[in-house]
Design a protein around this motif. Structure first.
Motif, PDB file in Angstrom:
ATOM      1  N   TRP A   1       0.862  -1.163   0.000  1.00 44.42           N
ATOM      2  CA  TRP A   1       0.000   0.000   0.000  1.00 44.42           C
ATOM      3  C   TRP A   1       0.906   1.222   0.000  1.00 44.42           C
ATOM      4  N   ARG A   2       0.849   1.998  -1.054  1.00 43.69           N
ATOM      5  CA  ARG A   2       1.657   3.214  -1.178  1.00 43.69           C
ATOM      6  C   ARG A   2       0.765   4.401  -0.831  1.00 43.69           C
ATOM      7  N   LEU A   3       1.032   5.002   0.304  1.00 42.12           N
ATOM      8  CA  LEU A   3       0.167   6.054   0.833  1.00 42.12           C
ATOM      9  C   LEU A   3       0.819   7.430   0.718  1.00 42.12           C
ATOM     10  N   PRO A   4       0.031   8.457   0.412  1.00 40.51           N
ATOM     11  CA  PRO A   4       0.574   9.812   0.276  1.00 40.51           C
ATOM     12  C   PRO A   4       0.802  10.462   1.646  1.00 40.51           C
ATOM     13  N   HIS A   5       1.667   9.855   2.441  1.00 34.25           N
ATOM     14  CA  HIS A   5       1.952  10.312   3.800  1.00 34.25           C
ATOM     15  C   HIS A   5       3.439  10.203   4.081  1.00 34.25           C
ATOM     16  N   GLY A   6       3.851  10.773   5.205  1.00 33.09           N
ATOM     17  CA  GLY A   6       5.218  10.678   5.673  1.00 33.09           C
ATOM     18  C   GLY A   6       5.337   9.676   6.806  1.00 33.09           C
ATOM     19  N   HIS A   7       6.534   9.596   7.357  1.00 30.08           N
ATOM     20  CA  HIS A   7       6.846   8.605   8.390  1.00 30.08           C
ATOM     21  C   HIS A   7       5.955   8.747   9.625  1.00 30.08           C
ATOM     22  N   VAL A   8       5.846   9.952  10.132  1.00 34.02           N
ATOM     23  CA  VAL A   8       5.079  10.167  11.357  1.00 34.02           C
ATOM     24  C   VAL A   8       3.601   9.853  11.136  1.00 34.02           C
ATOM     25  N   SER A   9       3.038  10.247  10.015  1.00 30.10           N
ATOM     26  CA  SER A   9       1.627   9.948   9.736  1.00 30.10           C
ATOM     27  C   SER A   9       1.366   8.450   9.718  1.00 30.10           C
ATOM     28  N   VAL A  10       2.227   7.715   9.021  1.00 32.97           N
ATOM     29  CA  VAL A  10       2.034   6.262   8.917  1.00 32.97           C
ATOM     30  C   VAL A  10       2.227   5.601  10.277  1.00 32.97           C
ATOM     31  N   CYS A  11       3.244   6.022  11.004  1.00 33.52           N
ATOM     32  CA  CYS A  11       3.605   5.323  12.242  1.00 33.52           C
ATOM     33  C   CYS A  11       2.848   5.789  13.479  1.00 33.52           C
TER      34      CYS A  11
ATOM     35  N   GLY B   1      -0.535   7.018  13.566  1.00 32.66           N
ATOM     36  CA  GLY B   1      -1.985   7.079  13.471  1.00 32.66           C
ATOM     37  C   GLY B   1      -2.545   8.244  12.684  1.00 32.66           C
ATOM     38  N   GLY B   2      -1.763   8.852  11.821  1.00 32.32           N
ATOM     39  CA  GLY B   2      -2.241   9.997  11.056  1.00 32.32           C
ATOM     40  C   GLY B   2      -2.871   9.656   9.721  1.00 32.32           C
ATOM     41  N   VAL B   3      -3.018   8.371   9.416  1.00 27.67           N
ATOM     42  CA  VAL B   3      -3.627   7.964   8.143  1.00 27.67           C
ATOM     43  C   VAL B   3      -5.049   7.486   8.435  1.00 27.67           C
ATOM     44  N   PRO B   4      -6.050   8.264   8.042  1.00 23.74           N
ATOM     45  CA  PRO B   4      -7.436   7.871   8.319  1.00 23.74           C
ATOM     46  C   PRO B   4      -7.750   6.481   7.748  1.00 23.74           C
ATOM     47  N   GLY B   5      -8.353   5.640   8.579  1.00 23.40           N
ATOM     48  CA  GLY B   5      -8.795   4.323   8.134  1.00 23.40           C
ATOM     49  C   GLY B   5      -7.713   3.254   8.056  1.00 23.40           C
ATOM     50  N   LEU B   6      -6.452   3.613   8.289  1.00 18.43           N
ATOM     51  CA  LEU B   6      -5.376   2.623   8.151  1.00 18.43           C
ATOM     52  C   LEU B   6      -5.505   1.464   9.138  1.00 18.43           C
ATOM     53  N   PRO B   7      -5.726   1.715  10.424  1.00 18.83           N
ATOM     54  CA  PRO B   7      -5.840   0.564  11.341  1.00 18.83           C
ATOM     55  C   PRO B   7      -6.950  -0.410  10.943  1.00 18.83           C
ATOM     56  N   GLY B   8      -8.109   0.119  10.588  1.00 16.60           N
ATOM     57  CA  GLY B   8      -9.217  -0.745  10.168  1.00 16.60           C
ATOM     58  C   GLY B   8      -8.892  -1.521   8.908  1.00 16.60           C
ATOM     59  N   GLY B   9      -8.249  -0.853   7.951  1.00 13.73           N
ATOM     60  CA  GLY B   9      -7.864  -1.535   6.717  1.00 13.73           C
ATOM     61  C   GLY B   9      -6.874  -2.662   6.974  1.00 13.73           C
ATOM     62  N   VAL B  10      -5.893  -2.408   7.844  1.00 19.23           N
ATOM     63  CA  VAL B  10      -4.914  -3.454   8.172  1.00 19.23           C
ATOM     64  C   VAL B  10      -5.596  -4.596   8.913  1.00 19.23           C
ATOM     65  N   LEU B  11      -6.492  -4.279   9.842  1.00 17.26           N
ATOM     66  CA  LEU B  11      -7.195  -5.343  10.564  1.00 17.26           C
ATOM     67  C   LEU B  11      -8.045  -6.195   9.620  1.00 17.26           C
ATOM     68  N   ARG B  12      -8.689  -5.569   8.643  1.00 18.58           N
ATOM     69  CA  ARG B  12      -9.462  -6.349   7.659  1.00 18.58           C
ATOM     70  C   ARG B  12      -8.524  -7.227   6.841  1.00 18.58           C
ATOM     71  N   TRP B  13      -7.366  -6.695   6.452  1.00 15.29           N
ATOM     72  CA  TRP B  13      -6.393  -7.491   5.687  1.00 15.29           C
ATOM     73  C   TRP B  13      -5.903  -8.671   6.535  1.00 15.29           C
ATOM     74  N   LEU B  14      -5.575  -8.404   7.787  1.00 17.93           N
ATOM     75  CA  LEU B  14      -5.105  -9.483   8.674  1.00 17.93           C
ATOM     76  C   LEU B  14      -6.179 -10.535   8.925  1.00 17.93           C
ATOM     77  N   ALA B  15      -7.429 -10.109   9.027  1.00 17.60           N
ATOM     78  CA  ALA B  15      -8.520 -11.039   9.312  1.00 17.60           C
ATOM     79  C   ALA B  15      -8.586 -12.155   8.279  1.00 17.60           C
ATOM     80  N   SER B  16      -8.243 -11.846   7.036  1.00 15.88           N
ATOM     81  CA  SER B  16      -8.294 -12.877   5.997  1.00 15.88           C
ATOM     82  C   SER B  16      -7.258 -13.972   6.243  1.00 15.88           C
TER      83      SER B  16
END
Length: 173
Positions: A137-147, A149-164
């Motif tokens: 996933w290539r996101l238009p963010h920097g290090h601090v945003s990704v690491c 919690g500054g990316v809206p919806g990222l935790p939920g998206g990762v949890l859905r990916w992991l659930a599979s």
């Protein structure tokens, strides 16, 4: 000292994985950020028991970024020695591109902040290529945003990916 810290962290990840599986946990996945993603990457290269791994802005290889960006002359003065140390470390398996995961590439998710100035997108691209092009996933963010919690919806998206990979319904946030 860095190698010792890293070895200790990976040993603890592997011990916890073994303990969780031994206690009846049906699957264990790792999700790490920055240096923690680097440790998770090294662990997944040694442990086929992991169901999946998510590496968010992983520290793929060593770069003297602090010394390059430092304002203080004393810190900038360490640049040459730091660069030489990084070059030596990058010839070892601590450079994630020098090793391969012990799980299938389909069970690996890389998250890249395309504006990241700490864990560079070129390094993550090299990792993506050397690990057989797992999902990225290539996101238009920097290090601090990704690491942090500054990316809206990222935790939920990762949890859905992991659930599979964990055969469980995803938790929604």
């Amino acid at each position: 000292m860095l190698a010792e810290r890293t070895a200790q962290g990976i040993a603890e990840i592997r011990a916890l994985t073994g303990w969780l599986l031994g206690e009846g946990c049906p699957a264990v996945a790792l999700w790490g950020y920055s240096a923690g993603a680097g440790d998770a990457g090294m662990a997944v290269c040694r442990d086929a028991r992991l169901a999946a791994v998510v590496l968010a802005s992983p520290a793929v290889r060593f770069r003297p970024w602090v010394e390059q960006r430092a304002v203080r002359p004393r810190i900038r003065g360490r640049l040459q020695s730091a660069r030489a140390l990084c070059e030596r470390m990058n010839l070892t398996p601590m450079n994630l591109t020098m090793t391969r995961p012990a799980i299938a590439r389909e069970k690996i998710l890389l998250i890249e902040g395309i504006h990241d100035l700490i864990c560079l997108k070129d390094d993550i691209e090299d990792l993506w290529q050397s690990w057989g092009q797992p999902e990225i996933w290539r996101l238009p963010h920097g290090h601090v945003s990704v690491c942090c919690g500054g990316v809206p919806g990222l935790p939920g998206g990762v949890l859905r990916w992991l659930a599979s990979w964990l055969n469980k319904p995803a938790v929604t946030y």
